[in-house]
Write an enzyme that holds these catalytic residues in place. Structure first.
Site, short mmCIF file in Angstrom:
data_model
loop_
_atom_site.label_atom_id
_atom_site.label_comp_id
_atom_site.label_asym_id
_atom_site.label_seq_id
_atom_site.Cartn_x
_atom_site.Cartn_y
_atom_site.Cartn_z
NE ARG A 1 -3.68 -0.08 2.52
CZ ARG A 1 -4.11 -0.71 3.52
NH1 ARG A 1 -4.01 -0.04 4.76
NH2 ARG A 1 -5.08 -1.88 3.44
NE ARG B 1 -2.72 1.62 9.48
CZ ARG B 1 -3.44 0.58 9.20
NH1 ARG B 1 -4.49 0.69 8.16
NH2 ARG B 1 -3.67 -0.75 9.95
CE LYS C 1 -6.60 -0.98 11.17
NZ LYS C 1 -7.49 -1.47 10.06
CE LYS D 1 -7.76 2.99 8.86
NZ LYS D 1 -9.07 2.16 8.23
CB CYS E 1 -13.70 -3.91 1.14
SG CYS E 1 -14.41 -5.64 1.28
CB CYS F 1 -9.09 -9.59 1.91
SG CYS F 1 -9.51 -9.21 3.68
CB CYS G 1 -15.16 -9.65 6.94
SG CYS G 1 -13.95 -8.36 7.30
CB CYS H 1 -12.30 -2.11 4.37
SG CYS H 1 -11.19 -2.97 5.47
FE1 SRM Z 1 -9.52 -1.97 5.83
C1 SRM Z 1 -7.91 -4.86 7.28
C2 SRM Z 1 -8.28 -3.32 2.95
C3 SRM Z 1 -9.92 0.87 4.38
C4 SRM Z 1 -11.14 -1.10 8.66
N1 SRM Z 1 -8.12 -3.75 5.23
C5 SRM Z 1 -7.55 -4.85 6.20
C6 SRM Z 1 -6.99 -5.95 5.36
C7 SRM Z 1 -5.53 -5.28 5.47
C8 SRM Z 1 -7.01 -7.23 6.03
C9 SRM Z 1 -6.17 -7.48 6.77
O1 SRM Z 1 -5.77 -6.97 7.90
O2 SRM Z 1 -5.34 -8.74 6.58
C10 SRM Z 1 -7.50 -5.38 3.86
C11 SRM Z 1 -6.68 -5.87 2.97
C12 SRM Z 1 -7.29 -6.54 1.80
C13 SRM Z 1 -6.52 -6.68 0.57
O3 SRM Z 1 -6.37 -7.76 -0.13
O4 SRM Z 1 -6.16 -5.50 -0.23
C14 SRM Z 1 -8.07 -4.15 3.97
N2 SRM Z 1 -9.29 -1.21 3.94
C15 SRM Z 1 -8.61 -1.95 3.02
C16 SRM Z 1 -9.03 -1.34 1.73
C17 SRM Z 1 -7.87 -1.59 0.55
C18 SRM Z 1 -10.36 -1.52 1.18
C19 SRM Z 1 -10.57 -1.13 -0.39
O5 SRM Z 1 -11.50 -1.47 -0.70
O6 SRM Z 1 -10.32 0.01 -0.70
C20 SRM Z 1 -8.93 0.21 2.27
C21 SRM Z 1 -7.31 0.62 2.34
C22 SRM Z 1 -7.41 2.02 2.80
C23 SRM Z 1 -5.88 2.78 2.83
O7 SRM Z 1 -5.68 3.05 1.58
O8 SRM Z 1 -5.43 2.72 3.76
C24 SRM Z 1 -9.15 -0.16 3.64
N3 SRM Z 1 -10.29 -0.40 6.41
C25 SRM Z 1 -10.24 0.72 5.43
C26 SRM Z 1 -11.60 1.41 6.08
C27 SRM Z 1 -11.95 3.01 5.49
C28 SRM Z 1 -11.24 4.02 6.08
O9 SRM Z 1 -10.47 4.14 6.80
O10 SRM Z 1 -11.98 5.12 5.58
C29 SRM Z 1 -11.94 0.99 7.49
C30 SRM Z 1 -13.06 1.41 8.55
C31 SRM Z 1 -12.44 2.65 9.25
C32 SRM Z 1 -11.83 2.27 10.42
O11 SRM Z 1 -10.54 1.67 10.46
O12 SRM Z 1 -12.55 1.88 11.47
C33 SRM Z 1 -11.14 -0.26 7.52
N4 SRM Z 1 -9.57 -2.71 7.72
C34 SRM Z 1 -10.42 -2.23 8.67
C35 SRM Z 1 -10.23 -3.35 9.86
C36 SRM Z 1 -11.19 -2.96 11.22
C37 SRM Z 1 -10.27 -2.05 12.18
C38 SRM Z 1 -11.31 -2.16 13.41
O13 SRM Z 1 -10.97 -1.11 14.07
O14 SRM Z 1 -11.78 -3.27 13.91
C39 SRM Z 1 -9.55 -4.33 9.50
C40 SRM Z 1 -8.99 -5.39 10.46
C41 SRM Z 1 -8.05 -4.92 11.43
O15 SRM Z 1 -7.44 -4.13 11.56
O16 SRM Z 1 -7.73 -5.82 12.50
C42 SRM Z 1 -8.95 -3.90 8.13
FE1 SF4 Z 2 -10.96 -7.55 3.92
FE2 SF4 Z 2 -13.14 -7.43 5.46
FE3 SF4 Z 2 -11.65 -5.21 4.75
FE4 SF4 Z 2 -13.18 -6.55 3.11
S1 SF4 Z 2 -13.96 -5.18 4.87
S2 SF4 Z 2 -11.00 -5.70 2.73
S3 SF4 Z 2 -13.05 -8.48 3.60
S4 SF4 Z 2 -11.01 -6.89 6.15
#
Ligand code: SRM
Ligand code: SF4
Length: 570
Positions: free
Chosen positions: A87, A156, A219, A221, A435, A441, A480, A484
């Site tokens: 990323r 981030r 994390k 943000k 997402c 993922c 899930c 995201c």
């Molecule tokens: Fe996310 C984890 C993809 C934005 C909440 N996210 C992941 C991971 C890295 C899975 C992992 O931990 O193994 C995913 C990788 C998938 C892949 O194959 O690429 C992933 N997140 C993404 C992206 C690529 C989704 C997309 O379709 O664009 C976004 C990348 C953003 C970036 O450029 O930095 C992405 N993730 C978000 C957002 C939206 C936002 O930040 O505005 C959220 C919700 C906001 C938040 O953080 O509360 C988000 N991602 C999560 C979470 C849940 C965090 C939590 O507080 O519980 C995880 C899981 C974790 O951190 O344990 C996670």
């Molecule tokens: Fe993966 Fe869940 Fe984030 Fe979708 S919402 S990219 S399935 S961690």
């Protein structure tokens, strides 16, 4: 007494009482671990040391495996098909044509001929093999790009409203987002040593004075929004700044804290939360404010239970008034009264738009942010002639920005050559986010990016049958409950529970101002479409003029409004 911004004190609790991740960070020698050794191991396509897999997230890199091949490879007694996601750190989602061409070259050579625009305005490479990690990161370095802190327990990618026509303060606010991003990234030289091969320099003090040895509890943000656009979904940020202008220019920012989407099914102690408005800071105080807010979360966030380590839980556990007072104490200044502002949308408007400086911008819809070979070809041709910048939107779209009027025909010609000349997508599809989910993922429970287009086609038919084809409704799907795609603030939200099964949510606010509520749990497509047909039919018959779909579902009593900034699934 004013608390120190730098992490000069040790953790107040013995490390052995903290979570394993805290001990791992502490022992990592400022994020070095044994990553350099693991990269040399050619026996496996994975990193041999599990701690290094976690540490690499701080370097913007995730180890993954192709989940489509998992079963077959297990049957063949082969190790999973390991590959890595990388990323990029791209504050505010701005990149130059030269950078684009480098990203394109690297994606074609090492990233499975695809790039992904993320919901936080950056690029992800997928499918990168272990022995290609250094070439990709060094290639990015050549284009003045890096991946530092794109993931991990740190700040981030900093977001910023992308639409340059939204405000005459856009340039100032975008520059502020970049400044904050530069300010909050970790200062350890580990990245430079591992990925660029630089020598270790002896350091006289702590290598990461702000973060200390254990970085943030989780994390963190940050995002900057420019009303009337809430494209960054400021209420989903741990720390959000809402730009406020006056007659003489940018005056400062309303500050919101404690937003977050992630939740875990069957774990009511985890929940999405909208960020709360706590006050106003002048523009000159933004860095001090970011430092103070992050220092409070760094020092009081839960370091025993990672499931409750996000800032939203620290705020709810300690009390918002206490947290606000503590931030003011560290910042050494009180917050001002919040100023008034209005958001009207969190979406993008495809097509050409003009700015007061005479430049033009072309927003191009990219379904779910996926740049496949065809779109890579189109954008490579654009990058070869474009003299402005590219902007990545939080809705996973792309803007060819800063086009001089005389250059517009050439841009149009390239778009026309690649079949991108006209925007034929429905309002529903334009307001959709999915997402990544499967196959990369590791946390996905159901499809998202690969399934959403076909589901939308079916909902488009329902809208057409009720005479609502042109109705913009926000719809977001995540594979899930982690959220995201920020699904818990969509008018229609879907989160994966199992293959082909989703939770369905209704009632979110059109511009990201209200959480939705679960209306169906663990259901398949037929049940989703049946309910949506019923509700959309009622919306068509009973709506008031200009009433948004999410607002209607609440007024009509289909869902109860979520009023407390949290999500309840009852
Ligand atoms: Fe996310 C984890 C993809 C934005 C909440 N996210 C992941 C991971 C890295 C899975 C992992 O931990 O193994 C995913 C990788 C998938 C892949 O194959 O690429 C992933 N997140 C993404 C992206 C690529 C989704 C997309 O379709 O664009 C976004 C990348 C953003 C970036 O450029 O930095 C992405 N993730 C978000 C957002 C939206 C936002 O930040 O505005 C959220 C919700 C906001 C938040 O953080 O509360 C988000 N991602 C999560 C979470 C849940 C965090 C939590 O507080 O519980 C995880 C899981 C974790 O951190 O344990 C996670
Ligand atoms: Fe993966 Fe869940 Fe984030 Fe979708 S919402 S990219 S399935 S961690």
């Amino acid at each position: 007494m004013t608390r120190s911004i730098d992490r000069s004190r040790d953790l107040s609790q013995p490390l052995d009482r903290l979570s394993a991740d805290e001990r791992m960070k502490d022992a990592s020698d400022y994020l070095r671990g044994t990553i350099d050794e693991g990269l040399l191991d050619r026996i496996t396509g994975a990193m041999p040391c599990a701690d290094d897999v976690k540490l690499m997230k701080f370097h913007g890199i995730y180890q993954q495996d192709d989940r489509d091949l998992r079963d077959e490879r297990r049957r063949q007694k082969l190790e999973p098909a390991y590959q890595f996601m990388i990323r990029v750190r791209l504050p505010g989602g701005v990149c130059t044509p030269a950078q684009w061409l480098k990203l394109d070259e690297l994606a074609r050579a090492h990233g499975g001929e695809t790039l992904r625009v993320t919901t936080r305005q950056t690029f992800q490479f997928h499918w990168v093999l272990k022995n290609r990690l250094q070439p990709v990161i060094q290639g990015l370095h050549d284009a003045l790009l890096d991946t530092i802190a794109a993931c991990g327990d740190d700040s981030r990618g900093v977001m910023c409203t992308v639409d340059p026509q939204a405000s005459r303060f856009h340039a100032e606010v975008a520059a502020m987002a970049k400044r904050v991003s530069d300010h909050v990234i970790p200062k350890t030289r580990a990245y430079h040593e591992i990925w660029y091969g630089e020598e270790r320099i002896a350091s006289s003090g702590p290598e990461d004075p702000f973060y200390g040895r254990t970085y943030m509890p989780r994390k963190f943000k940050i995002g900057f929004a420019l009303p009337p656009s809430n494209d960054i979904d400021v209420y989903a940020q741990d720390l959000g700044f809402i730009a406020i202008g006056g007659p003489d220019g940018l005056e400062g920012f309303n500050v919101v804290i404690g937003g977050g989407m992630g939740r875990t099914d069957q774990a009511p102690e985890t929940y999405p939360r909208l960020a709360s408005l706590i006050g106003f800071v002048p523009a000159s105080q933004v860095i001090a404010c970011a430092d103070a807010v992050m220092a409070v979360q760094r020092d009081y966030g839960d370091r025993k239970d990672r499931q409750r380590a996000r800032f939203k839980y620290t705020i709810d556990d300690k009390g918002q008034d206490w947290i606000k007072a503590e931030i003011e104490r560290v910042m050494d200044a009180p917050f001002g009264e919040p100023r008034s502002f209005i958001f009207t949308s969190n979406g993008d408007t495809p097509g050409w738009s003009a700015t007061p400086d005479g430049r033009q911008h072309r927003t191009i819809f990219v379904e779910n942010g996926r740049l496949d070979r065809k779109l890579l070809d189109a954008f490579r041709d654009l990058a070869r002639i474009h003299r402005g910048t590219f902007r990545l939107t939080p809705n996973q779209n792309l803007i060819v920005a800063g086009v001089k009027p005389e250059d517009r025909p050439a841009i149009d010609a390239v778009l026309g050559d690649h079949g991108l000349g006209t925007d034929t997508f429905s309002a529903l599809r334009r307001n959709a986010i999915a997402c990544v989910a499967l196959p990369t993922c590791g946390l996905a429970m159901a499809e998202s990016e690969r399934y959403m287009p076909s589901l939308i086609a079916r909902i488009e038919s329902i809208l057409a049958s009720h005479g609502l084809s042109a109705e913009p409704i926000t719809i977001r799907m995540s594979g899930c409950p982690n959220g995201c795609s920020r699904p818990y603030i969509a008018e229609i939200g879907l989160t994966g529970r199992a293959p082909g099964k989703y939770n369905l949510y209704l009632g979110g606010g059109f511009h990201g101002q209200r959480l939705n509520r679960m209306v169906r749990e663990n259901v398949g497509e037929a049940a989703i479409l049946e309910l949506l047909d019923d509700v959309i039919g009622r919306y068509s018959r009973e709506r008031k003029p200009d009433e948004r779909f999410g607002d209607f579902t609440i007024r009509a009593g289909i869902v109860r409004e979520v009023t407390e900034g949290r999500f309840f699934n009852d």
